[in-house]
Design an enzyme around this catalytic site. Structure first.
Site: not given
Ligand code: PGA
Length: 252
Positions: A10-11, A173, A233-234, A167, A212, A95, A97
C-alpha cells in the site's frame, strides 16, 4: 510445487476509513482462494487496525520495512519483533523506494534481512534495475549483485524462509509493465543465481514480479514458469483490481 503469493504494497497511502472499506471487500472476496497466499502490507501505523479487520480470514499481514536492530535508541524505527507482536508474517525489504529515496544500501538491507529472519518474519527481498541499467545491458549485473549481497551475508539457507521480488524500477508506478518474456528471463536468471548456492532452495523459493501489475496483465505475467505471483502497488489499493489479481494467481 510453489504456492503463489500476491502481496499488496500500500506504500504511504490510506486512512482509517479507506482501510476499513478496502479490508471489508478483501475479507469478503478472498475466501476460498486456496491456491494463492494473499498478503497486505499497510503503513506500520495501521498494522493493528488491519490485523483486527482480517480476523480469521486467510489474508496475511506484512510490513513495508523493518529495522535491523532489535530494540533501543533508534528513533522512528520499528523492530522486527514488534512487527511479529502485531501479527505480521512478512516484511518487504530493499524496495527500490527505500534504496533510492532513503539511501538504503545492500549491507543495510542484508542486516535487516538477517534480523527479520531471526525474529521469525519472512522477508520479501526486492531487487531490480533502473531503465538506464537495463538499456546499458546491465540488468543481471545489478539484480545479481543486489541478490548476492544478501545471499553472501545471510547464507542461502535463509532463502528457505524468504521470498524474492523482481521489481524493475522503470516499471514501478509508471504503468510500463515488463513483458511476460522480460519478467520470465530475469526470474529464471534469479533462480539460477540462487541455484549456484543451493539447487533445492532455488527450486522452492517464490519469486514475485512487481511493477505496474494490474487486473489486465496479471494472468499473462503469472503464467510464466518462474513467476510465482506478484508484489502489487497501485492496484492493491483498489479492492476489485486486487481481488482480480489474486484470482489470476490462483488460476495460473
Ligand atoms: P506498482 O508498485 O504496482 O504501483 O508499480 C509496485 C511496488 O512498488 O511494489
Amino acid at each position: 510445487m510453489r504456492t503463489a503469493i500476491v502481496a499488496g504494497n500500500w506504500k504511504m497511502n490510506g486512512n482509517s476509513e479507506s482501510i476499513n472499506e478496502l479490508m471489508g471487500a478483501l475479507v469478503d472476496n478472498l475466501q476460498g482462494l486456496d491456491a494463492v497466499e494473499t498478503l497486505v502490507c499497510p503503513p506500520a501505523v495501521y498494522l493493528s487496525q488491519v490485523k483486527s479487520l482480517i480476523g480469521n480470514a486467510s489474508v496475511a499481514l506484512g510490513a513495508q520495512n523493518a529495522s535491523q536492530f532489535e530494540s533501543g535508541a533508534y528513533t522512528g524505527e520499528n523492530a522486527p519483533g514488534m512487527l511479529v507482536d502485531l501479527g505480521c508474517q512478512y516484511v518487504i525489504l530493499g524496495h527500490s523506494e527505500r534504496r533510492a529515496i532513503f539511501g538504503e544500501k545492500d549491507a543495510e538491507i542484508a542486516a535487516k534481512f538477517a534480523a527479520a529472519i531471526e525474529a521469525g518474519l519472512t522477508p520479501i527481498l526486492c531487487v531490480g534495475e533502473t531503465l538506464e541499467e537495463r538499456e546499458s545491458g546491465n540488468t543481471m549485473n545489478v539484480v545479481g549483485s543486489q541478490l548476492k549481497a544478501v545471499l553472501d551475508a545471510c547464507g542461502v539457507g535463509s532463502f528457505a524462509k524468504a521470498v524474492i521480488a523482481y521489481e524493475p524500477v522503470w516499471a514501478i508506478g509508471t504503468g510500463k509493465t515488463a513483458t511476460p518474456e522480460q519478467a520470465q528471463e530475469v526470474h529464471r536468471a534469479v533462480r539460477a543465481i540462487v541455484a549456484e548456492y543451493d539447487a533445492e532452495i532455488a527450486a522452492g523459493v517464490r519469486i514475485l514480479y512487481g511493477g505496474s501489475v494490474n487486473a489486465a496483465n496479471a494472468a499473462e505475467l503469472f503464467a510464466n514458469a518462474d513467476v510465482d505471483g506478484g508484489l502489487v502497488g497501485g492496484a492493491s489499493l483498489k479492492a476489485n483490481d486486487f481481488i482480480a489479481i489474486c484470482r489470476a494467481a490462483a488460476q495460473a
